[in-house]
Enzyme design. Structure first.
Site, short mmCIF file in Angstrom:
data_model
loop_
_atom_site.label_atom_id
_atom_site.label_comp_id
_atom_site.label_asym_id
_atom_site.label_seq_id
_atom_site.Cartn_x
_atom_site.Cartn_y
_atom_site.Cartn_z
N LYS A 1 0.80 -1.19 0.01
CA LYS A 1 -0.08 -0.14 -0.05
C LYS A 1 0.92 1.03 -0.06
CE LYS A 1 -4.23 -1.75 1.86
NZ LYS A 1 -5.31 -1.75 2.83
N LYS B 1 -9.09 -10.57 -8.70
CA LYS B 1 -10.19 -10.73 -7.84
C LYS B 1 -11.05 -9.60 -7.80
CE LYS B 1 -8.90 -8.73 -3.31
NZ LYS B 1 -9.55 -8.84 -1.69
N LYS C 1 -13.11 -3.65 -4.34
CA LYS C 1 -13.77 -2.12 -4.56
C LYS C 1 -12.55 -1.26 -4.94
CE LYS C 1 -12.68 -1.08 0.15
NZ LYS C 1 -12.53 -2.34 1.12
P1 ADP Z 1 -11.51 -5.19 -1.15
O1 ADP Z 1 -10.89 -6.38 -1.80
O2 ADP Z 1 -12.88 -5.00 -2.24
O3 ADP Z 1 -10.77 -3.95 -0.85
P2 ADP Z 1 -11.49 -5.89 1.55
O4 ADP Z 1 -9.95 -6.04 1.44
O5 ADP Z 1 -12.15 -4.74 2.19
O6 ADP Z 1 -12.35 -5.99 0.11
O7 ADP Z 1 -12.23 -7.29 1.96
C1 ADP Z 1 -13.14 -7.31 2.97
C2 ADP Z 1 -13.69 -8.90 3.01
O8 ADP Z 1 -14.02 -9.34 1.88
C3 ADP Z 1 -12.26 -9.74 3.40
O9 ADP Z 1 -12.58 -10.98 4.49
C4 ADP Z 1 -11.78 -10.40 2.03
O10 ADP Z 1 -11.02 -11.71 2.15
C5 ADP Z 1 -13.13 -10.65 1.47
N1 ADP Z 1 -13.01 -10.27 -0.04
C6 ADP Z 1 -12.84 -9.28 -0.84
N2 ADP Z 1 -12.96 -9.36 -1.95
C7 ADP Z 1 -13.13 -10.67 -2.26
C8 ADP Z 1 -13.44 -11.41 -3.47
N3 ADP Z 1 -13.37 -10.81 -4.83
N4 ADP Z 1 -13.75 -12.98 -3.25
C9 ADP Z 1 -13.96 -13.26 -1.99
N5 ADP Z 1 -13.64 -12.58 -0.73
C10 ADP Z 1 -13.23 -11.12 -1.08
#
Ligand code: ADP
Ligand code: NA
Length: 330
Positions: free
Chosen positions: A114, A197, A200
């Site tokens: 990051k 994946k 957001k």
């Molecule tokens: P992002 O990747 O959208 O920023 P976060 O890191 O805030 O999402 O993740 C919040 C939760 O959602 C975590 O437990 C993460 O493992 C799960 N998560 C996020 N994106 C995915 C995905 N594409 N598939 C499965 N789980 C996900």
């Protein structure tokens, strides 16, 4: 015997959860209410490490809590709270930061990634110490288990190290939490770039399905999802990641298994699968959106639920903090 205690948090850093958040994490939170003594928090302290707008943060925190209730968290069966309403998180984080090595913290790969993106000089100290706050989140509740994805493994390892170190230095105080590998979660990929994946921060709008987005728009995104060469609906995540992702979502949101779906779509094309999945997603998000709106339309009730959650959380957190303070000579 008492149920194992579990702690999990989610950041209020988007206007809506996306399907990856739901199918990869939050859906399992709902299930764990039945098997665990579950503590869930909207981690707003973690959401201010890289710059934010106060009005947006407040709104997103409320929307996150409303969505969690709307998808099935039940304040009677779990403890749902907002992190900043429990001041012990920040208090314990300071104590833990004083037994964390600078080099040890510097090895956290998520910070390296990051801060490389932001420019090292522009990264905050809060972004650097984020994993220590995360350790405090977990240790305050004496959690036995923490559901973790691959990306959080290193942070949980740090949490375990800090718990053990504190216990050795000052006497047994913290439960050392074990990683809880969840079998029934799905990794959801980007609709436009199935090699990545769904995320957001990284996905384009067309690659992301948000729970609170207009269902007609989500349906359109599904119909325009990138699919693979060939025309047969088969499940093969390496060779057909796009179609496999659609099948994964479909199976996760319905009572049907992937195998049943593959059989049902034999002789049909990708277009049929997309059309039906669009309907499934619409049917799934519509009541969630209605319930989310109902919680948001009654702010006094939402505040009350969150205040009750914070009070339940504090009862545990303040006991743990008092024990830790006593151990270290405060
Ligand atoms: P992002 O990747 O959208 O920023 P976060 O890191 O805030 O999402 O993740 C919040 C939760 O959602 C975590 O437990 C993460 O493992 C799960 N998560 C996020 N994106 C995915 C995905 N594409 N598939 C499965 N789980 C996900
Ligand atoms: Na299913």
């Amino acid at each position: 015997p008492a149920r194992p205690r579990v702690l999990s948090g989610i950041q209020p850093t988007a206007d809506s959860f996306h399907l990856g958040n739901y199918l990869g994490a939050v859906r399992n939170w709902v299930a764990m209410q039945e098997t665990h003594d579950a503590f869930y928090c909207v981690v707003d302290l973690h959401a201010i490490t890289a710059g934010h707008d106060p009005v947006v943060l407040r709104q997103r925190t409320r929307v996150a809590a409303a969505q969690l209730l709307a998808v099935g968290l039940d304040p009677e069966r779990c403890t749902l709270f907002v992190q900043s309403q429990v001041p012990e998180h920040a208090q314990l984080a300071w104590v833990l930061s004083c037994i964390t090595g600078f080099g040890e913290a510097s090895r956290m790969t998520q910070f390296k990634d990051k801060s490389a993106k932001q420019g090292a000089d522009r990264s905050s100290v809060g972004l650097f110490t984020y994993p220590i706050l995360q350790a405090a989140d977990i240790l305050l509740y004496q959690a036995d288990a923490v559901p973790v994805g691959e990306d959080q493994r290193q942070h949980l390892e740090l949490t375990r190290d800090l718990a053990q170190r504190f216990n050795t230095l000052f006497g047994a105080t913290f439960t050392v939490p074990a990683p809880y590998i969840v079998r029934d979660t799905a990794k959801i990929v980007d609709l436009q770039d199935p090699s990545a994946k769904m995320s957001k921060s990284a996905s384009s709008p067309a690659g992301l399905i948000e729970l609170l987005d207009d269902p007609a728009r989500s349906a359109k995104k599904i119909r325009s999802a990138v699919t693979d060469t060939g025309r047969e609906v088969t499940f093969d995540q390496a060779a057909k990641p796009g179609v496999s992702n659609l099948l994964t979502i479909y199976a996760a949101l319905t009572a049907r298994s992937i195998d049943e779906l593959v059989e049902a779509y034999e002789g049909k094309g990708y277009g049929d699968l997309k059309k039906d999945l669009a309907a499934v997603v619409t049917e799934f998000v519509t009541p969630i959106q209605e319930r989310t709106r109902a919680y948001l339309d009654d702010p006094a009730q939402l505040d009350k639920l969150l205040a009750i959650g914070a009070e339940k959380a504090r009862a545990v957190a303040s006991t743990t903090l008092a024990a830790a303070y006593d151990r270290i000579g405060f």
